[in-house]
Design an enzyme around this catalytic site. Sequence first.
Site, PDB file in Angstrom:
ATOM      1  N   CYS A   1      18.906  -2.315  66.079  1.00  0.00           N
ATOM      2  CA  CYS A   1      18.652  -0.935  65.662  1.00  0.00           C
ATOM      3  C   CYS A   1      18.431  -0.843  64.162  1.00  0.00           C
ATOM      4  O   CYS A   1      17.524  -0.140  63.704  1.00  0.00           O
ATOM      5  CB  CYS A   1      19.821  -0.048  66.092  1.00  0.00           C
TER       6      CYS A   1
ATOM      7  N   CYS B   1      26.642   3.341  69.926  1.00  0.00           N
ATOM      8  CA  CYS B   1      26.550   4.795  70.036  1.00  0.00           C
ATOM      9  C   CYS B   1      26.245   5.283  71.448  1.00  0.00           C
ATOM     10  O   CYS B   1      26.647   6.387  71.818  1.00  0.00           O
ATOM     11  CB  CYS B   1      25.511   5.324  69.059  1.00  0.00           C
TER      12      CYS B   1
END
Length: 343
Positions: free
Chosen positions: A92, A186
Site C-alpha cells: 500500500c 485497515c
Amino acid sequence: MKIMVALSGGVDSSMSAKLLKDAGHEIEGCYMKLHEKPGYHEKNIEKVRKVGEFLGIKTHILDLQDEFRREVYEPFVRTYQNGLTPNPCALCNRTIKLGKLLEFAHQNGCERLATGHYVRVENGLLKKARDESKDQSYFLANVNPNALKSMIFPLGEMLKSEVKAKASAYPELIEIASQSESSEICFVDKTYIEILQRHTNTKTPGVVKNTNGEIIGTHEGYMHYTIGKRRGFRIDGAHEPHFVLKIDAQNNEIIVGGRDELDTYEFSTRNLNAFVSVDEILNAPNLGVKLRYRSTKIPVKIALNERGGVNGVLSYPANGVAGGQLAVFYDEEDRVLASGFIE
C-alpha cells in the site's frame, strides 16, 4: 511551499497538518477511501472535515478503492493462497500512499506530500524515527526511491507522547488525540481468515508432517497457519509444543517441529528495491536486516542471486522467517539501503 497532507482522521496525520501550517506552508488535506468496510469511512471523513475546518484548509476525498483492491487486497488473498504471509502495508505504501496519492498531490499543484508516518529522511534515505517504538521505516522500505524526493514526514523527530500532548492543547483535537490506535491492517476487523473465507474455501482438512516427511497429525486447512504458529492443529501423541515450520499449499500440508527448528541463518529475497547503488549495499559496513516489523536488526552478509534479489546469511539465527514478509536492510546509522520480499 504548497503541501498535500494525507489525513486519516487520527492524531498523527492531523498534527502533521497543524505543524506544517504553523511553519507557514500552504496546506491541503486528502482522505483516501481504500476499502469497503461498512461504516469505516463515514466517521473518518467527518473527523477529517472537522480538522480541515479547524485548520482552515481545503480537504479532498480521493476514492482509490479500485486501485487498492487490485494492488493490495487481491495480492493479500493470493499470497495466503500460495502459502505465504503477506505484507499489505508495504504494498500500500508503495502503490497507493506514496504512489497514487503522490500523483494526486502533484496534479493539484502541491510540491510535496506529507504523511503522519514515524520515519525520518536523511541524505535522501529513509531513517528510523526518533521514537523507535513507533518507527515505520520497515513498512516504507518498499516504496519507489524516487518518491522520497517529494515526501515530508513531520513526526520523524518526535515522540508519540509529544504528538499527543501537543494535540491535547487544542480543544478541537482532544477527541482525536485520545482515540485508540488504528489496527495494523485497515481492512481486517478481527482475523485475516474472515477475509479469505469471502473468496476461497479455507476449511480443507489436511495432514501435518514432521521434518522427516512422516504424517503425525491433521490440520484445518493450510491457510489457517503462518510460520511459527503453534496452535490449531492436532499432533498424535505430542508431549512437546510443535510449531509450523513450512506450508505446502499445493499439497495442503503443514510441516511442524520444535521451537529450535524455527531458527534459521539463511534467507533469500525475490527482488531488491535499492535506495543506493548495489555496490554500496553489498559493501556497506555493519549491514543489518529486519525480517519482520517487530524483529530486531541482525548483522547480515548478502550476495546477489539469479532472481534479482539477494541471498542473506545472518550472524545469528532469526526465529520464524516467513516467505512474503519484507527483508529491510539498514546501514550502521539506521538508514534504509534496500528491501526485498522474502521467498
